[in-house]
Write a protein that holds these residues in place. Sequence first.
Motif, PDB file in Angstrom:
ATOM      1  N   PHE A 177       0.834  -1.202   0.000  1.00 40.29           N
ATOM      2  CA  PHE A 177       0.000   0.000   0.000  1.00 40.29           C
ATOM      3  C   PHE A 177       0.871   1.255   0.000  1.00 40.29           C
ATOM      4  CE2 PHE A 177      -1.954   3.341   2.649  1.00 40.29           C
ATOM      5  CZ  PHE A 177      -3.018   3.669   1.830  1.00 40.29           C
ATOM      6  N   ARG A 178       1.920   1.261   0.821  1.00 42.27           N
ATOM      7  CA  ARG A 178       2.817   2.426   0.865  1.00 42.27           C
ATOM      8  C   ARG A 178       3.554   2.584  -0.461  1.00 42.27           C
ATOM      9  NH1 ARG A 178       4.388  -0.085   5.719  1.00 42.27           N
ATOM     10  NH2 ARG A 178       6.444  -0.573   4.826  1.00 42.27           N
ATOM     11  N   LEU A 179       4.042   1.460  -0.988  1.00 39.48           N
ATOM     12  CA  LEU A 179       4.875   1.542  -2.185  1.00 39.48           C
ATOM     13  C   LEU A 179       4.093   2.001  -3.404  1.00 39.48           C
ATOM     14  CD1 LEU A 179       7.158  -1.629  -1.898  1.00 39.48           C
ATOM     15  CD2 LEU A 179       7.472   0.670  -0.972  1.00 39.48           C
ATOM     16  N   LEU A 180       2.797   1.728  -3.451  1.00 35.17           N
ATOM     17  CA  LEU A 180       2.016   2.128  -4.626  1.00 35.17           C
ATOM     18  C   LEU A 180       2.064   3.635  -4.853  1.00 35.17           C
ATOM     19  CD1 LEU A 180      -1.177  -0.135  -4.376  1.00 35.17           C
ATOM     20  CD2 LEU A 180       0.782  -0.389  -5.912  1.00 35.17           C
ATOM     21  N   ALA A 236     -10.250  -3.837   1.459  1.00 33.22           N
ATOM     22  CA  ALA A 236     -10.270  -2.775   2.463  1.00 33.22           C
ATOM     23  C   ALA A 236     -10.604  -1.414   1.861  1.00 33.22           C
ATOM     24  CB  ALA A 236      -8.911  -2.705   3.160  1.00 33.22           C
ATOM     25  N   HIS A 237     -10.958  -1.373   0.597  1.00 33.84           N
ATOM     26  CA  HIS A 237     -11.302  -0.139  -0.118  1.00 33.84           C
ATOM     27  C   HIS A 237     -10.146   0.853  -0.140  1.00 33.84           C
ATOM     28  CE1 HIS A 237     -15.755  -0.440  -0.919  1.00 33.84           C
ATOM     29  NE2 HIS A 237     -15.534  -1.496  -0.152  1.00 33.84           N
ATOM     30  N   LEU A 238      -8.931   0.331  -0.114  1.00 33.53           N
ATOM     31  CA  LEU A 238      -7.757   1.182  -0.253  1.00 33.53           C
ATOM     32  C   LEU A 238      -7.276   1.236  -1.691  1.00 33.53           C
ATOM     33  CD1 LEU A 238      -5.877   0.205   3.004  1.00 33.53           C
ATOM     34  CD2 LEU A 238      -7.011   2.366   2.501  1.00 33.53           C
ATOM     35  N   VAL A 239      -7.726   0.341  -2.523  1.00 33.65           N
ATOM     36  CA  VAL A 239      -7.578   0.416  -3.973  1.00 33.65           C
ATOM     37  C   VAL A 239      -8.872  -0.115  -4.577  1.00 33.65           C
ATOM     38  CG1 VAL A 239      -5.074   0.052  -3.933  1.00 33.65           C
ATOM     39  CG2 VAL A 239      -6.598  -1.895  -4.275  1.00 33.65           C
ATOM     40  N   GLY A 274      -7.117  -6.502 -13.778  1.00 31.49           N
ATOM     41  CA  GLY A 274      -5.670  -6.434 -13.671  1.00 31.49           C
ATOM     42  C   GLY A 274      -5.080  -5.056 -13.504  1.00 31.49           C
ATOM     43  N   ARG A 275      -5.910  -4.006 -13.467  1.00 34.32           N
ATOM     44  CA  ARG A 275      -5.432  -2.638 -13.263  1.00 34.32           C
ATOM     45  C   ARG A 275      -5.999  -2.136 -11.937  1.00 34.32           C
ATOM     46  NH1 ARG A 275      -1.326  -1.258 -16.463  1.00 34.32           N
ATOM     47  NH2 ARG A 275      -1.790   0.910 -15.973  1.00 34.32           N
ATOM     48  N   TYR A 276      -5.144  -1.577 -11.081  1.00 30.23           N
ATOM     49  CA  TYR A 276      -5.554  -1.147  -9.747  1.00 30.23           C
ATOM     50  C   TYR A 276      -5.302   0.340  -9.586  1.00 30.23           C
ATOM     51  CZ  TYR A 276      -6.069  -6.064  -8.670  1.00 30.23           C
ATOM     52  OH  TYR A 276      -6.489  -7.376  -8.688  1.00 30.23           O
ATOM     53  N   LEU A 277      -6.219   0.991  -8.868  1.00 26.90           N
ATOM     54  CA  LEU A 277      -6.232   2.444  -8.783  1.00 26.90           C
ATOM     55  C   LEU A 277      -6.461   2.859  -7.337  1.00 26.90           C
ATOM     56  CD1 LEU A 277      -6.309   4.911 -10.876  1.00 26.90           C
ATOM     57  CD2 LEU A 277      -8.749   4.885 -10.480  1.00 26.90           C
TER      58      LEU A 277
END
Length: 938
Positions: free
Chosen positions: A657-660, A694-697, A703-706
């Motif tokens: 999560f941090r690295l994204l 967790a609705h953090l992305v 295959g694509r995350y935002l």
Amino acid sequence: MIPIRFSVLGPLAVVRDGVKVPIPGGKIRTLLAALLLRPNQVVSFDQLAERLWGHDLPRHPRRVLQTNVVRLRQFLDLTDVIFTERHGYLARLEPGQLDLLEFQQLIRTAAGAATPALEGRLLHDALALWSGPVCADVESDVLDQIDVPPLTEQRLQAIERRVDIDVQLGGSAALVPELRALTTEHPLRERFWAQLMTVLYRTGRQADALEAYRTVSRLLKEEAGIDPSAELRELHQNFLTQQYALQERSPLPASRSDDPPAGIRAPKGRPKAREAGVSTAPQAHGTQAASLEEAPEVGTLIRTWRTRALLTQEQLAQRSGLNVRTIRRLEMHAQHRPRTASLSLLAKALKLDEMEEAQLIALARTASEGAEAAPSREPSPSSITVPRQLPLGTAYFIGRDKELSALDATLAEDGWARQLAPQLVVVVGCAGVGKTALAVHWAHRVMGRFPDGQLYVDLRGFDVSEDPLDPSTVIRGFLHACGVTSQRIPADPDAQSALLRSTLHGKRLLILLDNAREAAQVRHLLPGAGGCLIIVTSRNQLSGLVAAGATPVVLDPLPDTDARLLLSQRLGAARVDADPRALDEIAALCSGLPLALAMVAARAAIHESFNLEALAAELRATNDRLDALSGDDGFADVRTVFSWSYRTLSVEAARLFRLLSVHPAQDIGVPAAASLAGLPIRRTRRLLGELRGAHLVFEPAPGRYLQHDLVRAYAAELVASQELSSGRTDLENRVVSHYVHTGLAASRHLTSLPQSAVQVDPLPEGVDPQPIAGYEEAMNWFRDEHKTLLTLVTQAIDNGHDSLVSQITGVLTDYFHRSGHWQDWAIIERLALEAARRTGDIAAQARALHMLARATARLGDHEDACELLLLAIRLYRRLGDRLGEATVHPDAGEVRHKLRSLPPSRLPGRSPVRERSGATGSPDACGSRHAPAQPVNE
């Protein structure tokens, strides 16, 4: 009233506030004309000097030119019109300020007119702007030879098309005097003679029509030593055999300007479809394929599309790089076996779409083989894809009755779709308040009223790591969604906007522009007429749009009752009834923001054993800990929810999560995320699933995350507080390495030619490039990561990593060459050139100059391209890199075709090997096999 207006379609004139202003004579008059004939374009110093003095240049031409520009600005008070640019001067004008721009705009509008009558009126209006020859009172041989002929040709082609329409609408008799005058003024222009013969024959004057043919035959033989064209001969034969209908009917179809010109008949032996009222356009899917005997010939198609593009044969030759004799032979059906490569060059120069190019090549192949075959067909209306781009609506939508009623009211007025302007709604509110959810929910509710589809784009107006999307990028995406190919999209932003308005004209679409930062980001995306609905969401008020007539819908946080109801729906009645006071407290701690409420509900759903009081206690305990990003828009309270959701993650998921937030773009694919984290793809996919739960992305596409921009801002703060600067640098290098190595693998599938060496750094441990299987997969990867790769370039420069810039730009070359993103290509190559100069890397400078020249040539600035190629050759020679220098020569040859008017001394010269050997008769640096090579003036 526009304060100042210029005229070049006739005598040069300047009118200010309705009063004609005297123009000084001599070089100042010529200078003004040269700038006005290329409005909104930078005219280089050399081009202006050539137009002012020809080959008789003063001793210091640039200094004298600057003096004349100063005098021109002073005499006519043009400081707000004429601007100094890096390589020349520019006259910045709007269509209402210059008759030439107004003429060209009317021609473009006429080409897209819905009816022949409207097209005819627009053409009449356009031609009425002409009062004589272009710049009739300006003396300049170079202007007369270079700038004036293309404009004169545009006027003549507009006259030809207007005559066709007038004939179609029943005006043959009235056209005879005008066509007599036109054939007298342009005695060798066979099109006018064909039109004159046609109207004479249709008005019962068959003898006069035959006499006109004898006259033009004699003129062509005496003046040019040639026989009449095949079209004129066939028209004459039809008259003699009385196979030509006498009723009023246009020799062209009634609706389009992209069919063969007036007077062109179907080749001999074919049914005369136009006389029978049948279109000879390619048949739609599902119909019986036409045989070769029923299909148009290659030459007829080329002439048709050249006429549509408003090009002469000479201009088409310059654009395509082919010899004008080749084009002439093709159009006269004398070239029986045209090469596929030549047809591809013509297709690119004519800006044909993929279907038209396929039709041209297939027809040529069929004709050369002598077999009957069906030409490529245009898609039928049922096969055209209607854009359906609306995102998925939320399953839990509560309240907003007042706002929904306000939105419904915008469509309630009878006849809204027939208004002159599109309906514009602006939904504004603070971050996380649910603007997008409301807009998407309502859009789904009313989408049935927009049969031509829905368009959607996230403008990224408030993204913490990426710049807002520029209108040009959005326009290209919308045009692609509407079926317009990259090759047909112009490079100029204003032309792109005009094409979008033309494409949307007469359609009923719903357009959702999400997360706009300012009104300027929206204006270029608006349709030009009624029928469309545009919804804009923003955290800012966008008062400029509201002042222009947009309906504002202000979104406040949910009231307590709606916030509680939203939580109740997501948590279930049993848990709510067990502790209603805790529910009220949670709703209050979330400040009524739907984003925060959704995250609380997600945590409660994951941990079903937690009672609501425990959840409320957690929120209370962390409410004052994370205040560094507090503000007046509710962000501090949302941030509390973020911190709490973050602490529930597994160690690996929290790290990911941090690295994204280090990733340069807001969205990321699984392989890139795996390389960033140094983890296997399967484990990375599982961790992303945990973050999504967790609705953090969220996952807008498979295959694509935002990350929501607020969540991303929070993750970025965590990285800043928990990662050492050296660790962050390593992470950024891992990202660059993943994209460079994957891009290098993808680019190998885009060309069959040997690639120039792109020196890349070795892969760090744990970075695994994405495997690319073939051409389609490679193009799809570049399309998905296009914006990410551009961002990587600017990020590398900002971080002082100039050596990485050439690596990133190197892998993009083949993609840009195939995709048509010329502007992006030029931008990154300029950045690469600056970076290489900072590092002193001569080889990287030479390559950047070469690639920048390619992009510049694709954008139409062949003079600058020539100079860049010359600089690239000089650097390769300094390095002694003969192979690198040799790669420049094919591009220099192509540029030479575009720059026939330049003196040879200004073109890139021959290689040192040929200079020493004195070889002749082989290609020089600019590709000429006959002209003597010119050495470079070092």
